[in-house]
Design a protein around this motif. Structure first.
Motif, mmCIF file in Angstrom:
data_model
loop_
_atom_site.group_PDB
_atom_site.id
_atom_site.type_symbol
_atom_site.label_atom_id
_atom_site.label_comp_id
_atom_site.label_asym_id
_atom_site.label_seq_id
_atom_site.Cartn_x
_atom_site.Cartn_y
_atom_site.Cartn_z
ATOM 1 N N ASP A 151 0.835 -1.189 0.000
ATOM 2 C CA ASP A 151 0.000 0.000 0.000
ATOM 3 C C ASP A 151 0.881 1.255 0.000
ATOM 4 N N ARG A 152 0.425 2.266 -0.683
ATOM 5 C CA ARG A 152 1.197 3.512 -0.790
ATOM 6 C C ARG A 152 1.469 4.131 0.575
ATOM 7 N N SER A 153 0.581 3.892 1.519
ATOM 8 C CA SER A 153 0.735 4.495 2.838
ATOM 9 C C SER A 153 1.818 3.826 3.682
ATOM 10 N N LEU A 154 2.242 2.608 3.331
ATOM 11 C CA LEU A 154 3.174 1.856 4.166
ATOM 12 C C LEU A 154 4.497 2.588 4.335
ATOM 13 N N HIS A 155 5.095 3.016 3.231
ATOM 14 C CA HIS A 155 6.370 3.729 3.284
ATOM 15 C C HIS A 155 6.248 5.162 2.765
ATOM 16 N N GLY A 156 5.042 5.586 2.443
ATOM 17 C CA GLY A 156 4.877 6.919 1.886
ATOM 18 C C GLY A 156 5.489 7.057 0.493
ATOM 19 N N ALA A 178 -3.527 1.351 -3.516
ATOM 20 C CA ALA A 178 -3.682 0.271 -2.547
ATOM 21 C C ALA A 178 -2.744 -0.886 -2.871
ATOM 22 N N GLY A 179 -2.302 -1.576 -1.842
ATOM 23 C CA GLY A 179 -1.505 -2.779 -2.051
ATOM 24 C C GLY A 179 -2.416 -3.936 -2.419
ATOM 25 N N ASP A 180 -1.980 -4.727 -3.395
ATOM 26 C CA ASP A 180 -2.813 -5.854 -3.824
ATOM 27 C C ASP A 180 -2.037 -7.154 -3.942
ATOM 28 N N GLY A 181 -0.747 -7.139 -3.575
ATOM 29 C CA GLY A 181 0.059 -8.352 -3.670
ATOM 30 C C GLY A 181 0.475 -8.712 -5.073
ATOM 31 N N HIS A 187 12.404 6.107 -1.587
ATOM 32 C CA HIS A 187 13.068 7.301 -1.069
ATOM 33 C C HIS A 187 14.588 7.137 -1.075
ATOM 34 N N ASP A 188 15.072 5.933 -0.733
ATOM 35 C CA ASP A 188 16.514 5.684 -0.749
ATOM 36 C C ASP A 188 17.083 5.886 -2.143
ATOM 37 N N VAL A 210 16.411 -9.243 -2.062
ATOM 38 C CA VAL A 210 16.942 -8.305 -1.072
ATOM 39 C C VAL A 210 15.808 -7.615 -0.319
ATOM 40 N N SER A 211 16.165 -6.993 0.764
ATOM 41 C CA SER A 211 15.204 -6.284 1.597
ATOM 42 C C SER A 211 14.900 -4.934 0.962
ATOM 43 N N ALA A 212 13.798 -4.887 0.239
ATOM 44 C CA ALA A 212 13.426 -3.671 -0.488
ATOM 45 C C ALA A 212 11.938 -3.689 -0.769
ATOM 46 N N SER A 213 11.377 -2.521 -0.931
ATOM 47 C CA SER A 213 9.974 -2.423 -1.324
ATOM 48 C C SER A 213 9.825 -2.838 -2.785
#
Length: 500
Positions: free
Chosen positions: A152-157, A200-203, A365-366, A442-445
């Protein structure tokens, strides 16, 4: 039980680099590969190498680039990439010279853990493990947290997270094409069910497909009709070509499957271009990351048959423009590639599967802000490249009644400046696993991963993972306690670029 110092699971290009890097350090290293080939997508159809900014290319990625140049007697970068069989030959020669024990036909066995450590995988025990598979199967079996699909867009902005707006573009379906047959049932190749709200996040994961190596050589294998070919399965394509014809659009064959001879010896790397392509957009890939072996095989065959049948459809169906059919008839599958898999690639292009929730989690953002990370181990530079996620339909509210239309959704391309990738993004949380390194999942969105997922990045991250595994195995410490300064010094000495 075979006791090694380092065990790498998955002979992707990251896995090869990790195993070779550890073995070059003198560690007893085993590379386990479920299939029969080394190199993953680099030797499995993705001949065209997506580099981004070549200045960040270092370490074993630069070494591979030089090996390709040496194989053909040209300057590095002269070709967009190697022929698939040459890529695999390079990787196999590296493994042999480094003394890596390679075990093919080795699906993930039982993963035994004790506390926060992996003890063994199948019949192989080690001090440190590397999960270099595209799917993240070892990290999941070890109990490491992960995420699948769009958040979801709100998770990490993140501006670009979640379901995307349906907007015009080269990969999106043109308007006014109906998704329904005359009897009101849905056409094949169109997913049913509503889309999530925008943002929205949908997987949903990026679509999968096969990157098909093709050639115009006289001994090429023609695109033939598969025994299970279904004429009706391609009605959507016919409607697309009819629409283009009515609009005066003349599609070029090269813009449908990528017929640019960008590989040595006049071969090309067939890519997924446009709204109707080698990518499968019916949401079938969404189930792949967490599916069992039988489920994954069904999905893989679904994608393989799509590639075979698309090439036959484009070269034979009378609704396809004559110029497209004529051009496709000049091409075929290379006789000297993928001989043991019917001349089609051995590797499904799994663009995205599981993504670890690790020590450090990278987001858009990173990448867009170029955030500095003191534990940098490699640099990325490729644009945010989210491929289409789904092809479905929606009603457009026209007078007097709504009109159902096919839509394609998810594609995104946003440029980024070169950015650092931290060591924390390839190691799990300490309390979950202390002897596992993960250079692919890796650990990433979802958004950040769309840039990191390129093969050259996997090679550089695999290189770092192998050296980190070697250091941890030698010291007996957890991978979270690796001396990152010493790791960076070793990487720099091997040509890795850690800053510009």
């Amino acid at each position: 039980m075979r006791q090694a110092e380092v065990v790498v699971y998955g002979a992707t290009s990251a896995g090869v680099c990790a195993a070779v890097a550890a073995a070059r350090r003198g560690l007893d290293t085993v590379l386990l590969e479920p299939g029969r080939h080394a190199g993953g997508m680099t030797s499995g159809g993705l001949g065209y190498t997506d580099v981004g900014d070549a200045r960040v290319l270092g370490g074993m990625a630069a070494e591979f680039r030089q090996a390709v140049a040496d194989a053909y007697g040209v300057a590095p970068g002269h070709y967009a990439g190697p022929e698939p069989h040459v890529a695999e030959e390079i990787f196999l020669s590296w493994l042999e010279r480094a003394g890596v024990e390679v075990v093919f036909g080795a699906p993930l066995g039982a993963v035994v853990t004790s506390g926060e450590r992996i003890v063994s995988v199948g019949e192989h025990a080690a001090g440190v493990f590397v999960d270099a598979g595209y799917e993240g199967d070892l990290l999941a079996a070890a109990g490491v947290s992960y995420r699948v699909g769009r958040e979801d867009r709100s998770l990490h902005g993140e501006t670009f997270a979640g379901r995307r707006e349906v907007v015009p573009g080269m990969h999106n379906f043109p308007p006014w094409i109906s998704p329904f047959r005359a009897d009101g049932t849905l056409l094949p190749q169109v997913a049913d069910g509503p889309m999530a709200e925008v943002g929205a996040g949908d997987g949903g994961v990026m679509s999968y497909g096969y990157r098909v190596c093709m050639t115009t050589a006289p001994d090429r294998i023609p695109f033939e009709r598969r025994p299970g070919y279904d004429e009706e399965h391609w009605e959507l394509g016919r409607r697309l070509f009819r629409h283009w014809r009515e609009q005066g659009v003349e599609p070029r064959a090269g813009r449908l499957v990528g017929l640019e001879p960008n590989l040595p010896h006049g071969k090309c790397d067939g890519n997924s271009l446009g709204p109707f392509s080698l990518s499968v957009l019916d949401r079938s890939a969404w189930a792949y990351p967490d599916a069992d072996a039988a489920g994954r095989e069904r999905i893989r065959l679904h994608h393989l048959h799509h590639a075979q049948d698309l090439l036959y459809f484009l070269s034979h169906d009378p609704e396809v423009p004559a110029a497209v059919r004529a051009e496709l008839s000049r091409w075929g599958l290379p006789a000297d590639e993928f001989a043991d898999t019917g001349h089609l690639p051995h590797q499904l292009y799994v663009r995205e599967a599981r993504r670890m929730l690790g020590d450090r989690h990278l987001t858009e953002h990173d990448l867009l802000q170029g955030r500095l990370h003191p534990d940098v181990i490699a640099m990325g530079s490729y644009h945010l490249d989210i491929r289409e996620v789904q092809r479905t339909w929606r009603e457009v509210y026209e007078h007097p009644d709504p009109v159902p239309m096919v839509v394609t959704e998810g594609y995104l391309s946003v440029g980024v400046a070169p950015y650092p990738i931290p060591y924390g993004a390839i190691v799990p949380r300490r309390e979950e696993c202390s002897n596992l390194v993960v250079p692919v999942c890796v650990s990433a969105s979802h958004v950040a991963f769309s840039s990191i997922r390129m093969e050259v990045q996997y090679q550089m991250l695999g290189h770092a993972a192998g050296l980190a595994a070697a250091q941890a195995a030698g010291s007996g410490k957890g991978v979270q306690d690796v001396d990152v300064t010493a790791l960076q010094e070793e990487l720099r000495a091997a040509g890795q670029v850690l800053s510009l």
